[in-house]
Write a protein that holds these residues in place. Sequence first.
Motif, PDB file in Angstrom:
ATOM      1  N   ALA A 140       0.834  -1.210   0.000  1.00  0.00           N
ATOM      2  CA  ALA A 140       0.000   0.000   0.000  1.00  0.00           C
ATOM      3  C   ALA A 140       0.865   1.256   0.000  1.00  0.00           C
ATOM      4  O   ALA A 140       0.605   2.215  -0.745  1.00  0.00           O
ATOM      5  CB  ALA A 140      -0.931  -0.005   1.209  1.00  0.00           C
ATOM      6  N   PHE A 141       1.917   1.262   0.819  1.00  0.00           N
ATOM      7  CA  PHE A 141       2.789   2.430   0.896  1.00  0.00           C
ATOM      8  C   PHE A 141       3.560   2.664  -0.399  1.00  0.00           C
ATOM      9  O   PHE A 141       3.891   3.800  -0.735  1.00  0.00           O
ATOM     10  CB  PHE A 141       3.787   2.266   2.049  1.00  0.00           C
ATOM     11  CG  PHE A 141       3.152   2.111   3.396  1.00  0.00           C
ATOM     12  CD1 PHE A 141       1.904   2.634   3.676  1.00  0.00           C
ATOM     13  CD2 PHE A 141       3.819   1.436   4.407  1.00  0.00           C
ATOM     14  CE1 PHE A 141       1.306   2.486   4.915  1.00  0.00           C
ATOM     15  CE2 PHE A 141       3.245   1.278   5.655  1.00  0.00           C
ATOM     16  CZ  PHE A 141       1.986   1.802   5.914  1.00  0.00           C
ATOM     17  N   THR A 159       2.156   5.190  -2.640  1.00  0.00           N
ATOM     18  CA  THR A 159       1.929   6.530  -2.111  1.00  0.00           C
ATOM     19  C   THR A 159       2.563   7.611  -2.970  1.00  0.00           C
ATOM     20  O   THR A 159       1.917   8.618  -3.299  1.00  0.00           O
ATOM     21  CB  THR A 159       2.461   6.625  -0.670  1.00  0.00           C
ATOM     22  OG1 THR A 159       1.773   5.692   0.158  1.00  0.00           O
ATOM     23  CG2 THR A 159       2.255   8.034  -0.114  1.00  0.00           C
ATOM     24  N   TRP A 212      -6.585   7.654  -3.096  1.00  0.00           N
ATOM     25  CA  TRP A 212      -5.734   6.540  -2.675  1.00  0.00           C
ATOM     26  C   TRP A 212      -4.897   6.904  -1.449  1.00  0.00           C
ATOM     27  O   TRP A 212      -4.814   6.133  -0.497  1.00  0.00           O
ATOM     28  CB  TRP A 212      -4.813   6.076  -3.801  1.00  0.00           C
ATOM     29  CG  TRP A 212      -3.864   5.030  -3.266  1.00  0.00           C
ATOM     30  CD1 TRP A 212      -2.551   5.183  -2.936  1.00  0.00           C
ATOM     31  CD2 TRP A 212      -4.200   3.680  -2.920  1.00  0.00           C
ATOM     32  NE1 TRP A 212      -2.039   4.025  -2.427  1.00  0.00           N
ATOM     33  CE2 TRP A 212      -3.043   3.076  -2.396  1.00  0.00           C
ATOM     34  CE3 TRP A 212      -5.370   2.924  -3.006  1.00  0.00           C
ATOM     35  CZ2 TRP A 212      -3.021   1.756  -1.965  1.00  0.00           C
ATOM     36  CZ3 TRP A 212      -5.342   1.607  -2.580  1.00  0.00           C
ATOM     37  CH2 TRP A 212      -4.182   1.036  -2.063  1.00  0.00           C
ATOM     38  N   VAL A 213      -4.252   8.076  -1.479  1.00  0.00           N
ATOM     39  CA  VAL A 213      -3.401   8.420  -0.337  1.00  0.00           C
ATOM     40  C   VAL A 213      -4.221   8.596   0.927  1.00  0.00           C
ATOM     41  O   VAL A 213      -3.723   8.375   2.038  1.00  0.00           O
ATOM     42  CB  VAL A 213      -2.559   9.691  -0.616  1.00  0.00           C
ATOM     43  CG1 VAL A 213      -1.553   9.434  -1.726  1.00  0.00           C
ATOM     44  CG2 VAL A 213      -3.438  10.882  -0.958  1.00  0.00           C
ATOM     45  N   SER A 244      -3.226   4.617   1.586  1.00  0.00           N
ATOM     46  CA  SER A 244      -1.967   4.827   2.299  1.00  0.00           C
ATOM     47  C   SER A 244      -2.176   5.276   3.738  1.00  0.00           C
ATOM     48  O   SER A 244      -1.517   4.785   4.659  1.00  0.00           O
ATOM     49  CB  SER A 244      -1.123   5.873   1.566  1.00  0.00           C
ATOM     50  OG  SER A 244      -0.881   5.496   0.231  1.00  0.00           O
ATOM     51  N   GLN A 245      -3.102   6.210   3.926  1.00  0.00           N
ATOM     52  CA  GLN A 245      -3.236   6.852   5.235  1.00  0.00           C
ATOM     53  C   GLN A 245      -4.079   6.056   6.218  1.00  0.00           C
ATOM     54  O   GLN A 245      -3.949   6.249   7.426  1.00  0.00           O
ATOM     55  CB  GLN A 245      -3.876   8.237   5.055  1.00  0.00           C
ATOM     56  CG  GLN A 245      -3.749   9.164   6.259  1.00  0.00           C
ATOM     57  CD  GLN A 245      -2.622  10.147   6.105  1.00  0.00           C
ATOM     58  OE1 GLN A 245      -2.545  10.864   5.132  1.00  0.00           O
ATOM     59  NE2 GLN A 245      -1.734  10.180   7.070  1.00  0.00           N
ATOM     60  N   GLY A 263      -3.669   0.930   4.717  1.00  0.00           N
ATOM     61  CA  GLY A 263      -2.298   0.453   4.751  1.00  0.00           C
ATOM     62  C   GLY A 263      -1.709   0.495   6.151  1.00  0.00           C
ATOM     63  O   GLY A 263      -0.998  -0.430   6.567  1.00  0.00           O
ATOM     64  N   GLN A 308       9.922  -1.664  -0.470  1.00  0.00           N
ATOM     65  CA  GLN A 308       9.080  -0.560  -0.957  1.00  0.00           C
ATOM     66  C   GLN A 308       9.723   0.220  -2.094  1.00  0.00           C
ATOM     67  O   GLN A 308       9.035   0.546  -3.077  1.00  0.00           O
ATOM     68  CB  GLN A 308       8.723   0.368   0.209  1.00  0.00           C
ATOM     69  CG  GLN A 308       7.770   1.494  -0.159  1.00  0.00           C
ATOM     70  CD  GLN A 308       7.352   2.294   1.059  1.00  0.00           C
ATOM     71  OE1 GLN A 308       7.202   1.754   2.156  1.00  0.00           O
ATOM     72  NE2 GLN A 308       7.167   3.602   0.877  1.00  0.00           N
ATOM     73  N   THR A 360       7.933   0.823  -5.663  1.00  0.00           N
ATOM     74  CA  THR A 360       7.627   2.182  -6.122  1.00  0.00           C
ATOM     75  C   THR A 360       8.276   2.463  -7.469  1.00  0.00           C
ATOM     76  O   THR A 360       7.698   3.161  -8.322  1.00  0.00           O
ATOM     77  CB  THR A 360       8.093   3.210  -5.077  1.00  0.00           C
ATOM     78  OG1 THR A 360       7.406   2.983  -3.842  1.00  0.00           O
ATOM     79  CG2 THR A 360       7.790   4.637  -5.545  1.00  0.00           C
TER      80      THR A 360
END
Length: 318
Positions: A48-49, A52, A247-248, A252-253, A256, A279, A283
């Motif tokens: 998930a991160f 980000t 999404w973030v 992510s926030q 995740g 990660q 990414t």
Amino acid sequence: MRAQNSAIAPAPIAVTTASASTTGATPEAGTGHPSRVGTLQAALGVVAFSLTFPATAWGLESFGPWSLVAVRSVLAALIAGGCLLALRTPVPVRAHWAGLAVVAAGVVLGFPLLTTLALRTSTTAHAAVVVGLLPLTTALFSALRTGARPSRTFWGAAVAGAAAVIAFTVQQSGGALTGADAYLFGALLICAAGYTEGGRLARIMPGRQVIGWALVLCLPLAVPGAFLALSYEPIHLTAHGVTGVLWVAAGSQFLGLIVWYRGMAAIGVPKASQLQLAQPLLTLVWSVLLLGEHLTPAVPLTAAAVLACIAATQRARS
């Protein structure tokens, strides 16, 4: 612990989690393989991160940096608050609020703001590799906060990974650190503190409560901040921009971080933090697939070196 258990007794799941914390496992990991479940949960958090930075780059197509951070915090807090209300989650005892404030300052406000400011002038690939320092930073904070004593092999491999990241950063910037790098290194410190404190609290209360209450705690700052930022920064809504901010905020926030803190509670902060060195590689993949960025040979080589170092830390005695 007696006061903590009585404070969370109205919620059955909270009582179960408090009991599980004495064994170092979460209730979700109570199937006989707590370390496997905890590792899987932490790995899902890393996935998930890893999205980000690309999602933030998309969000910057529609929002200014301050607006993006404020809006994502408000949206995530509304989602978290709704879940807390729906589940009739009791308010944490007073002793936990200081730790929740550290989580809020680190992972809800500080890290998103500093990395968003960095991404105005940095590529997501560059930022992803620099943030490869986060596992080492988190392990260091955990050692200072909890007294954990990983082996020399662990620290040697972790420091080697950090050195690779620093060398990459200096090489990419022509021998000098940039303003974006200053934001990224600041983000590392404050996020590591938030991860460490959140991992500690996740042994006392469910991960959804840790991040949920941290997000709610930020609402008094996030709401007026959003109104102020939106009044000064232009907004140009696009499909990418809206998708990125959603999404973030939700991925992510909130979601995740739920599985991330559950994983930390199950397998420990140092071990879970080292999984995050996967990660940067993830990414990098997203930055090519979603943003069309072109990688220099140094980027994947550095990421691979860092990943090898982290593999060594996973095998070392912690």
